[in-house]
Every structure is written in structure tokens, then in C-alpha cells.
Write a protein that holds these residues in place. Structure first.
Motif, PDB file in Angstrom:
ATOM      1  N   PHE A  68       5.503  13.433  -0.287  1.00 26.91           N
ATOM      2  CA  PHE A  68       5.986  12.650   0.240  1.00 26.91           C
ATOM      3  C   PHE A  68       5.682  11.265  -0.634  1.00 26.91           C
ATOM      4  O   PHE A  68       4.287  10.921  -1.459  1.00 26.91           O
ATOM      5  N   GLN A  69       6.063  10.543  -0.655  1.00 31.45           N
ATOM      6  CA  GLN A  69       5.515   8.405  -0.705  1.00 31.45           C
ATOM      7  C   GLN A  69       5.554   7.868   0.509  1.00 31.45           C
ATOM      8  O   GLN A  69       6.682   7.312   0.778  1.00 31.45           O
ATOM      9  N   ASP A  70       4.631   8.044   0.745  1.00 31.29           N
ATOM     10  CA  ASP A  70       4.610   6.685   2.436  1.00 31.29           C
ATOM     11  C   ASP A  70       4.384   5.489   1.823  1.00 31.29           C
ATOM     12  O   ASP A  70       3.780   5.083   1.059  1.00 31.29           O
TER      13      ASP A  70
ATOM     14  N   ILE B 203       0.476  -1.187   0.457  1.00 34.03           N
ATOM     15  CA  ILE B 203       0.401  -0.073   0.542  1.00 34.03           C
ATOM     16  C   ILE B 203       1.255   1.395   0.524  1.00 34.03           C
ATOM     17  O   ILE B 203       2.186   1.167   0.754  1.00 34.03           O
ATOM     18  N   THR B 204       1.146   2.263  -0.791  1.00 32.09           N
ATOM     19  CA  THR B 204       1.277   3.072  -0.656  1.00 32.09           C
ATOM     20  C   THR B 204       0.131   4.315  -1.156  1.00 32.09           C
ATOM     21  O   THR B 204      -0.781   4.511  -1.012  1.00 32.09           O
ATOM     22  N   PHE B 205       1.339   5.816  -0.242  1.00 32.87           N
ATOM     23  CA  PHE B 205       0.544   7.323  -0.128  1.00 32.87           C
ATOM     24  C   PHE B 205       1.532   8.274  -0.688  1.00 32.87           C
ATOM     25  O   PHE B 205       2.465   7.781  -0.336  1.00 32.87           O
ATOM     26  N   SER B 206       0.657   8.688  -1.403  1.00 32.88           N
ATOM     27  CA  SER B 206       1.596   9.845  -1.778  1.00 32.88           C
ATOM     28  C   SER B 206       1.212  11.005  -2.370  1.00 32.88           C
ATOM     29  O   SER B 206      -0.127  11.208  -2.094  1.00 32.88           O
ATOM     30  N   GLY B 207       1.472  11.899  -1.956  1.00 36.13           N
ATOM     31  CA  GLY B 207       1.078  13.797  -1.821  1.00 36.13           C
ATOM     32  C   GLY B 207       1.858  14.504  -1.388  1.00 36.13           C
ATOM     33  O   GLY B 207       3.203  14.592  -1.708  1.00 36.13           O
ATOM     34  N   GLU B 208       1.062  15.731  -0.780  1.00 37.08           N
ATOM     35  CA  GLU B 208       1.635  17.181   0.197  1.00 37.08           C
ATOM     36  C   GLU B 208       1.508  17.117   1.165  1.00 37.08           C
ATOM     37  O   GLU B 208       0.227  16.852   2.006  1.00 37.08           O
ATOM     38  N   TRP B 209       2.673  17.567   1.919  1.00 36.84           N
ATOM     39  CA  TRP B 209       2.079  17.163   3.335  1.00 36.84           C
ATOM     40  C   TRP B 209       3.413  19.122   3.926  1.00 36.84           C
ATOM     41  O   TRP B 209       4.773  18.517   3.756  1.00 36.84           O
TER      42      TRP B 209
END
Length: 142
Positions: A60-62, A49-55
Motif C-alpha cells: 500500500f501507499q497511503d 505525507i506518505t505511508f508505504s509498506g505492506e498490510w
């Protein structure tokens, strides 16, 4: 080594467990709940599972792995964020659990995240998960 802490938040959603579950596994809806992060996975145990975006202005890519999938009941995955500043080692991964329980008026959703390294991190995580829960509630109730 200090004992690791668990962040937990719970709320009742005025929707059946299947309705809450539908929000949790819909990438577009989950993205809204996860602060706009794009979520990619096939929702099968053992899958990535990946989470990508901007924080806070940083891309980021978790990543993590799906651990448990019990439709309408339980979703569990590991999670690692390079933004944590910790090395990508198993001991630096969190385990995130979404537990759905039928309740009077709908579904009780409990979100927990294990392995917080400090009380400050636990409190910060609880605040974030409370926001996620609030958005899941809004989406499931509409």
C-alpha cells in the motif's frame, strides 16, 4: 448521510512531551509505531505525507497532508488509504491528531482519527491507534 464517527485513544507516557514528540517525528521510530510503514514527510504544514509498506499481505501507499505542527504539543495530518476501497476524494480522508499534554508522570498522548464511516470502522481504528500509542509509549520511555 450518516454522521461520521471519531476514533480516540489516550494514554500517559512516562516521558516529557519533547521525548514523545521526538518519537512522533523520527521516521524510523514512527515506522515501528505504524506497523512497519515507511513514513515520508518534512513535517511542515501544507506538505505531503506518505505511508508505504505492506498490510495483511497487500502493498500500500497511503497519503495525506500535514495540517498542524506545534512541537511538543500537536501534530495533525489528513490520511487516505486506497485499501479503504473508497475513491480518492476529500470526503474519504481521515484527519489524524496526536495531542500531547503535560501530565503527572509525563505526557498524556491522545490520538484521534475523524471521519470513520461506521461504528465497526471506528472500533477497528481505535484498536489500531491503541497499538500505535503502546509502541510510542515503549519507544519514548526507553
Amino acid at each position: 448521510m450518516a454522521q461520521k464517527l471519531t476514533a480516540t485513544t489516550t494514554g500517559v507516557i512516562n516521558a516529557e512531551p519533547a521525548g514523545v514528540w521526538a518519537v512522533l517525528i523520527d521516521p524510523e521510530l514512527l515506522s515501528q509505531a505504524f506497523f512497519g510503514a515507511e513514513v515520508e514527510t518534512d513535517w511542515r504544514a501544507g506538505s505531503p505525507i506518505t505511508f508505504s509498506g505492506e498490510w495483511n499481505g497487500k502493498s500500500f501507499q497511503d497519503k495525506g497532508e500535514i495540517v498542524t505542527v506545534e512541537p511538543d504539543k500537536l501534530l495533525r495530518f489528513t490520511h487516505y488509504s486506497p485499501l479503504s476501497g473508497q475513491p480518492d476524494l476529500p470526503e474519504n480522508y481521515h484527519t489524524v491528531t496526536f495531542a500531547l499534554t503535560p501530565a503527572k508522570g509525563g505526557t498524556e498522548l491522545t490520538i484521534s482519527q475523524s471521519n470513520a464511516g461506521s461504528e465497526e470502522e471506528r472500533t477497528h481504528s481505535e484498536a489500531n491507534w491503541a497499538q500505535v500509542l503502546g509502541t510510542v509509549k515503549q519507544l519514548a520511555e526507553r
